[in-house]
Design an enzyme around this catalytic site. Structure first.
Site: not given
Length: 90
Positions: A19, A37
């Site tokens: 990320r 996520n």
């Protein structure tokens, strides 16, 4: 011309800085949107930017950061929502 894309990335993509690295790459490319996520172990991205920038992001997502292992990237065109920055969600 700004376009929007929705990505789902599968593989070893959580707990490896995916990320953060995705956010950094998107910001470098001038892309707005988000990355998060998912509970199923995938990473989901929404990206809005130029066709060239989205192509570059797509190529990068197929590799990901060094610690990641990308098995598959699902890509769908999407409607623009006019995000003004790229951020990490949740």
């Amino acid at each position: 011309m700004i376009k929007a894309m929705h990505f789902l990335v599968t593989g070893l993509v959580q707990g490896v800085g995916f990320r953060f690295a995705s956010c950094e790459k998107a910001q470098q490319l001038g892309i707005c949107g988000w990355v998060k996520n998912r509970p199923d172990g995938k990473v989901e991205l929404w990206a809005e930017g130029s066709a060239v920038a989205l192509d570059q992001l797509t190529i990068w997502l197929q590799q990901g950061p060094t610690a990641a292992r990308v098995d598959h990237v699902t890509i769908e065109r999407a409607d623009i929502k006019q995000y003004t920055e790229f951020q990490i969600k949740g």
